[in-house]
Design a protein around this motif. Sequence first.
Motif, PDB file in Angstrom:
ATOM      1  N   VAL A 162      -8.520   7.103  -3.697  1.00  0.00           N
ATOM      2  CA  VAL A 162      -8.379   7.286  -2.206  1.00  0.00           C
ATOM      3  C   VAL A 162      -6.454   7.076  -2.447  1.00  0.00           C
ATOM      4  O   VAL A 162      -5.912   5.835  -2.897  1.00  0.00           O
ATOM      5  CB  VAL A 162      -8.655   6.187  -1.501  1.00  0.00           C
ATOM      6  N   LYS A 163      -5.998   8.086  -1.913  1.00  0.00           N
ATOM      7  CA  LYS A 163      -4.452   8.109  -2.018  1.00  0.00           C
ATOM      8  C   LYS A 163      -3.924   7.916  -0.743  1.00  0.00           C
ATOM      9  O   LYS A 163      -4.301   8.577   0.294  1.00  0.00           O
ATOM     10  CB  LYS A 163      -3.692   9.255  -2.815  1.00  0.00           C
ATOM     11  N   VAL A 164      -2.743   7.109  -0.566  1.00  0.00           N
ATOM     12  CA  VAL A 164      -2.014   6.852   0.626  1.00  0.00           C
ATOM     13  C   VAL A 164      -0.569   7.331   0.521  1.00  0.00           C
ATOM     14  O   VAL A 164      -0.034   6.958  -0.459  1.00  0.00           O
ATOM     15  CB  VAL A 164      -1.944   5.508   1.103  1.00  0.00           C
ATOM     16  N   LYS A 165      -0.111   8.132   1.093  1.00  0.00           N
ATOM     17  CA  LYS A 165       1.438   8.648   1.025  1.00  0.00           C
ATOM     18  C   LYS A 165       2.240   8.252   2.152  1.00  0.00           C
ATOM     19  O   LYS A 165       1.942   8.515   3.380  1.00  0.00           O
ATOM     20  CB  LYS A 165       1.379  10.239   1.134  1.00  0.00           C
ATOM     21  N   CYS A 166       3.446   7.912   2.027  1.00  0.00           N
ATOM     22  CA  CYS A 166       4.173   7.336   2.939  1.00  0.00           C
ATOM     23  C   CYS A 166       5.728   7.935   3.064  1.00  0.00           C
ATOM     24  O   CYS A 166       6.233   8.210   2.107  1.00  0.00           O
ATOM     25  CB  CYS A 166       4.649   5.825   2.750  1.00  0.00           C
ATOM     26  N   LEU A 167       5.719   8.452   4.191  1.00  0.00           N
ATOM     27  CA  LEU A 167       7.098   8.994   4.438  1.00  0.00           C
ATOM     28  C   LEU A 167       8.072   8.115   5.386  1.00  0.00           C
ATOM     29  O   LEU A 167       9.243   8.590   5.738  1.00  0.00           O
ATOM     30  CB  LEU A 167       7.217  10.295   5.513  1.00  0.00           C
ATOM     31  N   ASP A 168       7.671   6.858   5.431  1.00  0.00           N
ATOM     32  CA  ASP A 168       8.315   5.776   6.096  1.00  0.00           C
ATOM     33  C   ASP A 168       7.945   4.499   5.466  1.00  0.00           C
ATOM     34  O   ASP A 168       6.983   4.281   4.560  1.00  0.00           O
ATOM     35  CB  ASP A 168       7.979   5.735   7.579  1.00  0.00           C
ATOM     36  N   ASN A 169       8.574   3.231   5.747  1.00  0.00           N
ATOM     37  CA  ASN A 169       8.142   2.010   5.585  1.00  0.00           C
ATOM     38  C   ASN A 169       7.242   1.325   6.206  1.00  0.00           C
ATOM     39  O   ASN A 169       7.342   1.386   7.428  1.00  0.00           O
ATOM     40  CB  ASN A 169       9.405   1.122   5.395  1.00  0.00           C
ATOM     41  N   TYR A 170       6.329   0.873   5.634  1.00  0.00           N
ATOM     42  CA  TYR A 170       4.940   0.251   6.507  1.00  0.00           C
ATOM     43  C   TYR A 170       4.766  -1.045   5.904  1.00  0.00           C
ATOM     44  O   TYR A 170       4.617  -1.106   4.549  1.00  0.00           O
ATOM     45  CB  TYR A 170       3.790   1.301   6.216  1.00  0.00           C
ATOM     46  N   GLU A 171       4.416  -1.752   6.677  1.00  0.00           N
ATOM     47  CA  GLU A 171       3.861  -3.341   6.443  1.00  0.00           C
ATOM     48  C   GLU A 171       2.574  -3.696   7.017  1.00  0.00           C
ATOM     49  O   GLU A 171       2.421  -3.112   8.302  1.00  0.00           O
ATOM     50  CB  GLU A 171       5.281  -4.300   6.583  1.00  0.00           C
ATOM     51  N   GLY A 172       1.794  -4.370   6.467  1.00  0.00           N
ATOM     52  CA  GLY A 172       0.866  -5.315   7.412  1.00  0.00           C
ATOM     53  C   GLY A 172      -0.196  -4.090   7.641  1.00  0.00           C
ATOM     54  O   GLY A 172      -0.863  -4.220   8.759  1.00  0.00           O
ATOM     55  N   LEU A 173      -0.533  -3.317   6.641  1.00  0.00           N
ATOM     56  CA  LEU A 173      -1.714  -2.230   6.836  1.00  0.00           C
ATOM     57  C   LEU A 173      -2.843  -2.825   5.895  1.00  0.00           C
ATOM     58  O   LEU A 173      -2.943  -3.347   4.815  1.00  0.00           O
ATOM     59  CB  LEU A 173      -1.225  -1.044   6.038  1.00  0.00           C
ATOM     60  N   LYS A 174      -4.139  -2.444   6.467  1.00  0.00           N
ATOM     61  CA  LYS A 174      -5.290  -2.467   5.902  1.00  0.00           C
ATOM     62  C   LYS A 174      -5.984  -1.144   5.721  1.00  0.00           C
ATOM     63  O   LYS A 174      -5.906  -0.272   6.331  1.00  0.00           O
ATOM     64  CB  LYS A 174      -6.255  -3.523   6.664  1.00  0.00           C
ATOM     65  N   LEU A 175      -6.934  -1.109   4.432  1.00  0.00           N
ATOM     66  CA  LEU A 175      -7.392   0.201   3.962  1.00  0.00           C
ATOM     67  C   LEU A 175      -8.887  -0.391   4.219  1.00  0.00           C
ATOM     68  O   LEU A 175      -9.506  -1.113   3.800  1.00  0.00           O
ATOM     69  CB  LEU A 175      -7.291   0.291   2.724  1.00  0.00           C
ATOM     70  N   VAL A 176      -9.759   0.863   4.921  1.00  0.00           N
ATOM     71  CA  VAL A 176     -11.077   0.817   4.900  1.00  0.00           C
ATOM     72  C   VAL A 176     -11.769   1.832   4.265  1.00  0.00           C
ATOM     73  O   VAL A 176     -11.171   3.155   4.585  1.00  0.00           O
ATOM     74  CB  VAL A 176     -11.624   0.683   6.258  1.00  0.00           C
ATOM     75  N   VAL A 177     -12.695   2.062   3.380  1.00  0.00           N
ATOM     76  CA  VAL A 177     -13.214   3.087   2.805  1.00  0.00           C
ATOM     77  C   VAL A 177     -14.751   3.039   2.821  1.00  0.00           C
ATOM     78  O   VAL A 177     -15.408   1.921   2.597  1.00  0.00           O
ATOM     79  CB  VAL A 177     -12.994   3.122   1.051  1.00  0.00           C
ATOM     80  N   TYR A 178     -15.545   4.027   3.321  1.00  0.00           N
ATOM     81  CA  TYR A 178     -16.771   4.299   3.677  1.00  0.00           C
ATOM     82  C   TYR A 178     -17.124   5.281   3.002  1.00  0.00           C
ATOM     83  O   TYR A 178     -16.761   6.372   2.256  1.00  0.00           O
ATOM     84  CB  TYR A 178     -17.024   4.702   5.307  1.00  0.00           C
ATOM     85  N   LEU A 179     -18.716   4.959   2.684  1.00  0.00           N
ATOM     86  CA  LEU A 179     -19.503   5.865   1.815  1.00  0.00           C
ATOM     87  C   LEU A 179     -20.538   6.245   2.651  1.00  0.00           C
ATOM     88  O   LEU A 179     -21.115   5.402   3.480  1.00  0.00           O
ATOM     89  CB  LEU A 179     -19.940   5.138   0.540  1.00  0.00           C
ATOM     90  N   LEU A 180     -20.842   7.531   3.239  1.00  0.00           N
ATOM     91  CA  LEU A 180     -21.446   8.380   4.140  1.00  0.00           C
ATOM     92  C   LEU A 180     -22.712   9.157   3.384  1.00  0.00           C
ATOM     93  O   LEU A 180     -22.370   9.442   2.413  1.00  0.00           O
ATOM     94  CB  LEU A 180     -21.092   9.136   5.168  1.00  0.00           C
ATOM     95  N   GLU A 181     -23.542   9.437   4.435  1.00  0.00           N
ATOM     96  CA  GLU A 181     -24.674  10.497   3.779  1.00  0.00           C
ATOM     97  C   GLU A 181     -24.727  11.332   4.963  1.00  0.00           C
ATOM     98  O   GLU A 181     -25.051  10.819   6.220  1.00  0.00           O
ATOM     99  CB  GLU A 181     -25.734   9.918   3.261  1.00  0.00           C
ATOM    100  N   ASP A 182     -24.886  12.615   4.879  1.00  0.00           N
ATOM    101  CA  ASP A 182     -25.161  13.756   5.536  1.00  0.00           C
ATOM    102  C   ASP A 182     -26.701  14.198   5.595  1.00  0.00           C
ATOM    103  O   ASP A 182     -27.348  13.845   4.519  1.00  0.00           O
ATOM    104  CB  ASP A 182     -24.194  14.620   5.445  1.00  0.00           C
ATOM    105  N   LYS A 183     -27.069  15.194   6.430  1.00  0.00           N
ATOM    106  CA  LYS A 183     -28.396  15.997   6.497  1.00  0.00           C
ATOM    107  C   LYS A 183     -29.495  14.905   6.367  1.00  0.00           C
ATOM    108  O   LYS A 183     -30.322  15.196   5.285  1.00  0.00           O
ATOM    109  CB  LYS A 183     -28.192  16.741   5.220  1.00  0.00           C
ATOM    110  N   LEU A 184     -29.667  13.982   7.051  1.00  0.00           N
ATOM    111  CA  LEU A 184     -30.697  12.975   7.147  1.00  0.00           C
ATOM    112  C   LEU A 184     -31.576  13.519   8.343  1.00  0.00           C
ATOM    113  O   LEU A 184     -30.679  13.398   9.490  1.00  0.00           O
ATOM    114  CB  LEU A 184     -30.302  11.414   7.327  1.00  0.00           C
TER     115      LEU A 184
END
Length: 282
Positions: A162-184
């Motif tokens: 998971v890549k995050v690209k910044c074009l500005d300065n950011y502070e106090g961020l959190k990352l959430v990453v989900y694993l999903l399933e389709d076609k159930l």
Amino acid sequence: MHGLAMNFKALSTLFIAVIVLVSCQDTIIVENRPDGSATAPPVSGYLKKNVLIEDYTGTWCGNCTRVAWAIEEAKAVSDKVVSVAIHNGNDPYHYADIAPLKNLILPTSQLALPVSRLNRMIVWSFPETSNVQQALDLTGNNTTIGLAMNSTVANGNINLDVKVKCLDNYEGLKLVVYLLEDKLYYNQRNYYSDLYGGVNPIPNFEHNHVLRASLTDITGEAITGTVNGATVTRNFSIPVPANIANPANISFVAFLTKASDNIAINARAAHANENQSFQENP
């Protein structure tokens, strides 16, 4: 005296010129950022902004088809909609670790389905089918932070960047990453005569973007290094979870929230074995 007056005048002019020169050198030029709203035209070099929709749902919930229909309507008119179905209750896709999310969005109330949230914390106004524009208004063409994912799902294992690209300065961020399933495929209760043909239950309803696992803390994990010009990468290497029916139907969602209020500022969805570029305007 006349000569002294002339010299004094000349010195005064020079002094003023020096002040003007110094003042000009100290001037800070503030960038005129482009409009970040949903309808603003894209500006080269900036990034797309997607809206996150978290749909708290259940196969047993006859009113939940309303939110599912609204999500489909939003996706039909915009490619900047990222959705997650979080099943709860007597349901084959029940997400057992839902408590932290419930405590985040409804700390003092019962989780009576359906419940939907835009960018994690914003209530999607009832009825959602009449308020699709509320979700679309949270998208945009010109933001300064974006995500991209590269994944390999093979031989019972998952490797995800998971890549995050910044074009500005950011502070106090959190990352959430989900694993999903389709076609159930499973019967879905439906109490609406004007949705999905009015059938109740809907046989073999196709359930997509179903939350199966959270690869981070579900409320987010702190991410650092998000400064102007940086690209930050988080890697996840795990076995395919046991609750996945078909690894070919795995997908992922990653999003960034502000630690101060948990509101998502951008999100991205990806299929398994997809190598994404950042959503940068040409």
